[in-house]
Design an enzyme around this catalytic site. Structure first.
Site, PDB file in Angstrom:
ATOM      1  N   TYR A 157       0.849  -1.206   0.000  1.00  0.00           N
ATOM      2  CA  TYR A 157       0.000   0.000   0.000  1.00  0.00           C
ATOM      3  C   TYR A 157       0.886   1.258   0.000  1.00  0.00           C
ATOM      4  O   TYR A 157       0.522   2.287  -0.551  1.00  0.00           O
ATOM      5  CB  TYR A 157      -0.982  -0.022   1.175  1.00  0.00           C
ATOM      6  CG  TYR A 157      -2.186   0.869   0.960  1.00  0.00           C
ATOM      7  CD1 TYR A 157      -3.034   0.684  -0.134  1.00  0.00           C
ATOM      8  CD2 TYR A 157      -2.479   1.908   1.838  1.00  0.00           C
ATOM      9  CE1 TYR A 157      -4.128   1.503  -0.343  1.00  0.00           C
ATOM     10  CE2 TYR A 157      -3.579   2.727   1.639  1.00  0.00           C
ATOM     11  CZ  TYR A 157      -4.401   2.520   0.549  1.00  0.00           C
ATOM     12  OH  TYR A 157      -5.488   3.340   0.342  1.00  0.00           O
ATOM     13  N   LYS A 164      -3.218   8.498   2.704  1.00  0.00           N
ATOM     14  CA  LYS A 164      -4.456   8.299   3.483  1.00  0.00           C
ATOM     15  C   LYS A 164      -4.300   8.849   4.903  1.00  0.00           C
ATOM     16  O   LYS A 164      -5.253   9.337   5.495  1.00  0.00           O
ATOM     17  CB  LYS A 164      -4.851   6.827   3.529  1.00  0.00           C
ATOM     18  CG  LYS A 164      -5.349   6.249   2.193  1.00  0.00           C
ATOM     19  CD  LYS A 164      -6.622   6.909   1.688  1.00  0.00           C
ATOM     20  CE  LYS A 164      -7.251   6.104   0.556  1.00  0.00           C
ATOM     21  NZ  LYS A 164      -8.356   6.844  -0.111  1.00  0.00           N
TER      22      LYS A 164
HETATM   23  P1  NAD Z   1     -12.862   3.239  -8.008  1.00  0.00           P
HETATM   24  O1  NAD Z   1     -11.715   2.969  -8.923  1.00  0.00           O
HETATM   25  O2  NAD Z   1     -14.196   2.862  -8.460  1.00  0.00           O
HETATM   26  O3  NAD Z   1     -12.861   4.768  -7.555  1.00  0.00           O
HETATM   27  C1  NAD Z   1     -11.720   5.579  -7.547  1.00  0.00           C
HETATM   28  C2  NAD Z   1     -12.117   6.866  -8.205  1.00  0.00           C
HETATM   29  O4  NAD Z   1     -11.063   7.817  -8.181  1.00  0.00           O
HETATM   30  C3  NAD Z   1     -12.516   6.680  -9.678  1.00  0.00           C
HETATM   31  O5  NAD Z   1     -13.822   7.147  -9.877  1.00  0.00           O
HETATM   32  C4  NAD Z   1     -11.527   7.557 -10.426  1.00  0.00           C
HETATM   33  O6  NAD Z   1     -12.088   8.162 -11.558  1.00  0.00           O
HETATM   34  C5  NAD Z   1     -11.218   8.584  -9.353  1.00  0.00           C
HETATM   35  N1  NAD Z   1     -10.027   9.382  -9.655  1.00  0.00           N
HETATM   36  C6  NAD Z   1      -8.737   8.967  -9.790  1.00  0.00           C
HETATM   37  N2  NAD Z   1      -7.956  10.008 -10.135  1.00  0.00           N
HETATM   38  C7  NAD Z   1      -8.764  11.100 -10.219  1.00  0.00           C
HETATM   39  C8  NAD Z   1      -8.557  12.469 -10.556  1.00  0.00           C
HETATM   40  N3  NAD Z   1      -7.342  12.954 -10.883  1.00  0.00           N
HETATM   41  N4  NAD Z   1      -9.626  13.312 -10.558  1.00  0.00           N
HETATM   42  C9  NAD Z   1     -10.859  12.847 -10.243  1.00  0.00           C
HETATM   43  N5  NAD Z   1     -11.118  11.563  -9.920  1.00  0.00           N
HETATM   44  C10 NAD Z   1     -10.081  10.699  -9.917  1.00  0.00           C
HETATM   45  O7  NAD Z   1     -12.487   2.468  -6.636  1.00  0.00           O
HETATM   46  P2  NAD Z   1     -13.127   2.533  -5.189  1.00  0.00           P
HETATM   47  O8  NAD Z   1     -12.620   1.324  -4.501  1.00  0.00           O
HETATM   48  O9  NAD Z   1     -14.582   2.787  -5.265  1.00  0.00           O
HETATM   49  O10 NAD Z   1     -12.363   3.778  -4.532  1.00  0.00           O
HETATM   50  C11 NAD Z   1     -13.017   4.885  -3.974  1.00  0.00           C
HETATM   51  C12 NAD Z   1     -12.310   5.334  -2.702  1.00  0.00           C
HETATM   52  O11 NAD Z   1     -12.416   4.303  -1.734  1.00  0.00           O
HETATM   53  C13 NAD Z   1     -10.828   5.619  -2.872  1.00  0.00           C
HETATM   54  O12 NAD Z   1     -10.469   6.741  -2.101  1.00  0.00           O
HETATM   55  C14 NAD Z   1     -10.185   4.382  -2.278  1.00  0.00           C
HETATM   56  O13 NAD Z   1      -8.904   4.656  -1.791  1.00  0.00           O
HETATM   57  C15 NAD Z   1     -11.155   4.102  -1.148  1.00  0.00           C
HETATM   58  N6  NAD Z   1     -11.085   2.749  -0.585  1.00  0.00           N
HETATM   59  C16 NAD Z   1     -11.169   1.668  -1.398  1.00  0.00           C
HETATM   60  C17 NAD Z   1     -11.097   0.391  -0.855  1.00  0.00           C
HETATM   61  C18 NAD Z   1     -11.130  -0.840  -1.711  1.00  0.00           C
HETATM   62  O14 NAD Z   1     -10.630  -1.887  -1.276  1.00  0.00           O
HETATM   63  N7  NAD Z   1     -11.714  -0.788  -2.893  1.00  0.00           N
HETATM   64  C19 NAD Z   1     -10.944   0.231   0.541  1.00  0.00           C
HETATM   65  C20 NAD Z   1     -10.873   1.387   1.350  1.00  0.00           C
HETATM   66  C21 NAD Z   1     -10.937   2.638   0.760  1.00  0.00           C
HETATM   67  O1  0WE Z   2      -7.022   2.866  -1.881  1.00  0.00           O
HETATM   68  C1  0WE Z   2      -7.020   1.821  -2.494  1.00  0.00           C
HETATM   69  C2  0WE Z   2      -6.538   1.748  -3.921  1.00  0.00           C
HETATM   70  C3  0WE Z   2      -5.960   3.035  -4.372  1.00  0.00           C
HETATM   71  C4  0WE Z   2      -5.254   3.021  -5.691  1.00  0.00           C
HETATM   72  C5  0WE Z   2      -5.321   1.995  -6.642  1.00  0.00           C
HETATM   73  C6  0WE Z   2      -4.640   2.116  -7.844  1.00  0.00           C
HETATM   74  C7  0WE Z   2      -4.615   1.033  -8.884  1.00  0.00           C
HETATM   75  C8  0WE Z   2      -4.378   1.608 -10.274  1.00  0.00           C
HETATM   76  C9  0WE Z   2      -4.493   4.109  -5.967  1.00  0.00           C
HETATM   77  N1  0WE Z   2      -3.801   4.246  -7.111  1.00  0.00           N
HETATM   78  C10 0WE Z   2      -3.881   3.281  -8.054  1.00  0.00           C
HETATM   79  N2  0WE Z   2      -3.164   3.462  -9.211  1.00  0.00           N
HETATM   80  C11 0WE Z   2      -3.326   2.676 -10.295  1.00  0.00           C
HETATM   81  O2  0WE Z   2      -2.645   2.865 -11.316  1.00  0.00           O
HETATM   82  N3  0WE Z   2      -7.435   0.687  -1.843  1.00  0.00           N
HETATM   83  C12 0WE Z   2      -7.762   0.760  -0.445  1.00  0.00           C
HETATM   84  C13 0WE Z   2      -7.489  -0.636  -2.499  1.00  0.00           C
HETATM   85  C14 0WE Z   2      -6.163  -1.263  -2.275  1.00  0.00           C
HETATM   86  O3  0WE Z   2      -5.108  -0.963  -3.055  1.00  0.00           O
HETATM   87  C15 0WE Z   2      -4.017  -1.637  -2.555  1.00  0.00           C
HETATM   88  C16 0WE Z   2      -4.408  -2.384  -1.431  1.00  0.00           C
HETATM   89  C17 0WE Z   2      -5.788  -2.137  -1.246  1.00  0.00           C
HETATM   90  C18 0WE Z   2      -6.645  -2.671  -0.158  1.00  0.00           C
HETATM   91  C19 0WE Z   2      -2.708  -1.637  -2.987  1.00  0.00           C
HETATM   92  C20 0WE Z   2      -1.775  -2.422  -2.322  1.00  0.00           C
HETATM   93  C21 0WE Z   2      -2.152  -3.159  -1.201  1.00  0.00           C
HETATM   94  C22 0WE Z   2      -3.462  -3.145  -0.748  1.00  0.00           C
END
Ligand code: NAD
Ligand code: 0WE
Length: 261
Positions: A157, A164
């Site tokens: 991560y 974060k």
């Molecule tokens: P997702 O890929 O559907 O959403 C991520 C969003 O970020 C996308 O809509 C993308 O368009 C947007 N984004 C990236 N760069 C951007 C930019 N320059 N301008 C505007 N938008 C931009 O994935 P998700 O899992 O729904 O992620 C949403 C949030 O939840 C993120 O902050 C992620 O870190 C957080 N989160 C995700 C998880 C997981 O496991 N999926 C767990 C905890 C927190």
């Molecule tokens: O916040 C996230 C993911 C955020 C994320 C994911 C990507 C993939 C594509 C940010 N930047 C990028 N850039 C890319 O090019 N999560 C909480 C999901 C997530 O991502 C991980 C996790 C978990 C959980 C990455 C490594 C280890 C665990």
């Protein structure tokens, strides 16, 4: 009558029907909110049009959060159709992919660090700054999405954990700043969920099974689990809550040693 009826919500971060923001939109709509969306680029507009149609919305504005101008324009445009904004959901995170693999220092660069901070943390404060006027004195609230990597060191991560941590600090500083205007600011720390942001992350499946095995509820969380808590936090039912990070993780983060033989 839903718990969000009469509220106007801006949702930032829909990229697919698996996005956490997509489920939040569905839940907000079900609870009576009026919704406006932003989309990152023209590739994602189609997906956003879909959720907009489902939720009876026709407000879709372009917003790359890397651009101050686009952030500013979002609220200028909103001001033409809405008298104010009650809710801003920030569901955005990004770091260059190569920084999310290997040891923290392996692929770390000044530029990658800065991008992660800019897109994943600064953008929340930037939306607060640009939206401040429209949120004034109407019991508004802001919400962002975080992950346990903000407060614990985790494999892969890496720089996102650092971003974060800064995002969660932003929740507290924004709550302090905007509280006198009646604006609440909160975060949800969600457990891992298979979304686009999780695609291509090595070992993601093993992370999911690890959580399902070790968490008190013995399962993973869903987008819907997160969306229900999001709806509560953005509703007047949560009017005494600000500056908080609420864990929606099946209890994973409370555990120490577990399941000893
Ligand atoms: P997702 O890929 O559907 O959403 C991520 C969003 O970020 C996308 O809509 C993308 O368009 C947007 N984004 C990236 N760069 C951007 C930019 N320059 N301008 C505007 N938008 C931009 O994935 P998700 O899992 O729904 O992620 C949403 C949030 O939840 C993120 O902050 C992620 O870190 C957080 N989160 C995700 C998880 C997981 O496991 N999926 C767990 C905890 C927190
Ligand atoms: O916040 C996230 C993911 C955020 C994320 C994911 C990507 C993939 C594509 C940010 N930047 C990028 N850039 C890319 O090019 N999560 C909480 C999901 C997530 O991502 C991980 C996790 C978990 C959980 C990455 C490594 C280890 C665990």
């Amino acid at each position: 009558m839903g718990i969000l009826s009469g509220k106007k919500a801006l949702i930032v971060g829909v990229a697919s029907n698996r996005s956490i923001a997509w489920s939040i939109a569905e839940q907000f709509h079900q609870q009576g909110a009026e919704i406006a969306y932003t989309y990152l680029d023209d590739k994602l507009l189609k997906r956003v049009q879909k959720i907009a149609a489902i939720t009876n919305s026709d407000i879709m504005l372009p917003c790359d959060v890397a651009s101050d101008q686009q952030i500013k324009d979002v609220f200028t445009e909103l001001g033409k159709v809405w008298d104010g904004v009650d809710i801003i959901v920030h569901s955005v995170g990004f770091a260059p992919r190569e920084l999310l693999q290997g040891q923290y220092l392996d692929n770390l660069t000044r530029e990658g660090y800065s991008t992660a901070m800019d897109i994943s943390s600064y953008s929340f404060a930037a939306l607060a700054k640009a939206g401040q006027e429209m949120m004034q004195d109407r019991d508004a609230s802001m919400l962002t999405l975080s992950y346990l990597g903000a407060v614990r060191a985790m494999d892969n991560y890496n720089v996102m954990g650092v971003a974060k941590a800064a995002l969660e600090a932003n929740v507290r500083y924004l709550a302090h700043n905007l509280g006198p205007q009646g604006v609440r600011v909160n975060g949800i720390s969600a457990g891992p969920i298979k979304t686009l942001a999780a695609s291509g992350i090595g070992n993601f499946k093993s992370m999911l099974s690890h959580v399902a095995e070790k968490s008190p509820l013995r399962r993973n969380v869903t987008q819907e689990d997160v969306a229900h808590t999001a709806t509560f936090l953005c509703s007047d039912w949560a009017r005494g809550i600000t500056g908080e990070i609420t864990y929606v993780d099946a209890g994973y983060s409370i555990m120490g040693i577990t399941n000893l033989e």
